[in-house]
Write a protein that holds these residues in place. Structure first.
Motif, PDB file in Angstrom:
ATOM      1  N   ARG A 130       0.714  -1.285   0.010  1.00 25.62           N
ATOM      2  CA  ARG A 130      -0.087   0.087  -0.119  1.00 25.62           C
ATOM      3  C   ARG A 130       0.869   1.031  -0.051  1.00 25.62           C
ATOM      4  O   ARG A 130       1.596   1.471   0.902  1.00 25.62           O
ATOM      5  CB  ARG A 130      -0.852   0.062   1.228  1.00 25.62           C
ATOM      6  N   LEU A 188       0.727   2.048   5.843  1.00 27.05           N
ATOM      7  CA  LEU A 188       1.564   2.577   4.628  1.00 27.05           C
ATOM      8  C   LEU A 188       2.926   1.951   4.135  1.00 27.05           C
ATOM      9  O   LEU A 188       3.608   2.274   5.553  1.00 27.05           O
ATOM     10  CB  LEU A 188       1.449   4.014   4.412  1.00 27.05           C
ATOM     11  N   THR A 209      -4.128  11.255  -2.924  1.00 28.37           N
ATOM     12  CA  THR A 209      -4.886  11.925  -1.905  1.00 28.37           C
ATOM     13  C   THR A 209      -4.262  13.483  -2.240  1.00 28.37           C
ATOM     14  O   THR A 209      -3.276  13.660  -2.210  1.00 28.37           O
ATOM     15  CB  THR A 209      -4.608  11.603  -0.558  1.00 28.37           C
ATOM     16  N   GLU A 218      -2.036   5.081  -4.125  1.00 33.84           N
ATOM     17  CA  GLU A 218      -3.293   5.854  -3.977  1.00 33.84           C
ATOM     18  C   GLU A 218      -3.025   7.478  -4.455  1.00 33.84           C
ATOM     19  O   GLU A 218      -2.035   7.915  -3.885  1.00 33.84           O
ATOM     20  CB  GLU A 218      -3.699   5.640  -2.569  1.00 33.84           C
ATOM     21  N   ALA A 271       0.539  11.931  -1.643  1.00 27.05           N
ATOM     22  CA  ALA A 271      -0.440  13.146  -0.998  1.00 27.05           C
ATOM     23  C   ALA A 271       0.098  14.182  -1.549  1.00 27.05           C
ATOM     24  O   ALA A 271       1.219  14.594  -1.534  1.00 27.05           O
ATOM     25  CB  ALA A 271      -0.065  12.909   0.413  1.00 27.05           C
ATOM     26  N   ILE A 329       4.995   6.651   1.396  1.00 25.24           N
ATOM     27  CA  ILE A 329       4.323   7.799   1.376  1.00 25.24           C
ATOM     28  C   ILE A 329       5.189   8.845  -0.001  1.00 25.24           C
ATOM     29  O   ILE A 329       6.677   9.047   0.479  1.00 25.24           O
ATOM     30  CB  ILE A 329       3.979   8.726   2.521  1.00 25.24           C
ATOM     31  N   ARG A 334       1.052   5.593  -1.052  1.00 29.95           N
ATOM     32  CA  ARG A 334       0.165   6.948  -1.295  1.00 29.95           C
ATOM     33  C   ARG A 334       0.849   7.982  -1.886  1.00 29.95           C
ATOM     34  O   ARG A 334       2.000   8.016  -1.164  1.00 29.95           O
ATOM     35  CB  ARG A 334      -0.802   7.073   0.040  1.00 29.95           C
TER      36      ARG A 334
END
Length: 338
Positions: free
Chosen positions: A65, A155, A116, A114, A69, A158, A67
């Motif tokens: 996972r 996570l 965001t 992902e 951002a 990041i 992400r």
């Protein structure tokens, strides 16, 4: 949950940083020595696997996972003509992110990230930091916490990026206040301003540094005085990621500038960070040297919005795949003496 309930809590978190797992790194090094390849033949891919082993606290790290951002903020200093675009473009680009039409949408998808996007009070630009602090204390603390909020303990990576017309000028001011040097050494074309625009940016940074010269030089004060909401949010995300042991992949000059005040207070804050790329913005190379970060890529990118870091995330995935999926000499029945 609020990560930093007060300025003191933020400063305490920055002062007392979590360390990596050296045993996991040692196990990862041992595994690298047993894989079916000459020692060191995968170069920096091997270093990346060992880096992630230490921060993920497991000998065979992985990215299940991840992400990206992206933080967006508006800047009061745009009144000085420091950008080739009006401040309204920030909100327009956030809308483009939401509709899936930006570079980061495509690149995050390609890297399995992902996405965001956090728009930070775009209707309230920061103040003109040549005459007052950019943010009140409460505003800066709120931005730090909004950045911290994107970090979750599960996570594996990041990726941090930003959007904000005028923020390359704020980034230059953050670097100058954190590490010193003339404003001219830190400013660049940003969105594409000409030589006169670069000179205006340098003049703005010089005025800001002079105005705040007698103010405290803590990371918090530097972020609130000459930064922006998005750079404060990135700083909050970096510190929170360290608390939770999440490796950080930085984008370009703006992200590095958000790290600069933290590193000026505690140089070890950069230990869980990777520079995704070295951008075409002139001050970025110098900043990375001061932070002790060697970029993964040099592609002359200067878009921002996490784009360079998203491309670099594919390199990290490759490094961890090779580390995890290759056979050992014993498994493949290959002589380790070859």
């Amino acid at each position: 949950m609020t990560a930093f309930v007060s300025i003191a809590a933020f400063e305490a978190a920055l002062a007392d940083l979590r360390d990596l797992d050296s045993d996991a790194q040692a196990d990862a090094r041992m595994r690298q020595s047993e894989l079916t390849k000459p020692a060191g033949s995968l170069g920096r891919l091997e270093d990346l696997a060992i880096f992630f082993a230490g921060w993920q606290r497991r000998a065979r790290p992985r990215i299940d996972r991840a992400r990206a951002a992206i933080f967006a903020g508006n800047h009061g200093i745009t009144i000085h003509g420091v950008s080739a675009f009006p401040a309204s473009v920030t909100a327009q680009m956030v809308a483009n992110f939401a509709s899936g039409g930006a570079a980061i949408n495509a690149l995050a998808g390609a890297a399995g990230l992902e996405l965001t996007v956090v728009a930070l009070d775009l209707d309230r630009p920061t103040a003109d930091f040549t005459v007052v602090p950019a943010l009140h204390e409460a505003e800066c603390l709120d931005a730090l916490n909004r950045g911290a909020a994107v970090i979750e303990a599960d996570l594996d990576l990041i990726v941090l990026g930003e959007m904000g017309i005028g923020n390359s000028t704020a980034a230059a001011a953050l670097c100058a206040r954190s590490f010193g040097g003339d404003a001219a050494a830190w400013v660049g074309p940003g969105t594409g301003v000409d030589g006169h625009g670069v000179a205006r940016k340098a003049a703005v940074v010089d005025r800001a540094i002079a105005f705040h010269a007698d103010a405290p030089t803590s990371a918090f004060e530097t972020l609130r005085r000459v930064g922006g909401r998005e750079t404060a949010a990135i700083a909050g995300a970096i510190v929170r990621a360290r608390q939770l042991g999440v490796p950080v992949l930085l984008d370009g000059f703006i992200c590095g500038a958000a790290l600069a005040p933290l590193a000026a207070d505690n140089p070890t804050i950069a230990a869980h960070c990777i520079a995704g790329h070295c951008s075409a913005e002139p001050g970025h190379r110098h900043l990375l040297d001061l932070l002790g970060l060697e970029p993964l890529l040099r592609l002359d990118m200067r878009l921002g919005e996490g784009s360079g870091a998203a491309v670099a995330a594919n390199i990290i995935r490759s490094a961890l795949a090779a580390h995890d999926q290759m056979a050992t000499f014993a498994e493949a029945q290959v002589s380790a003496s070859l």
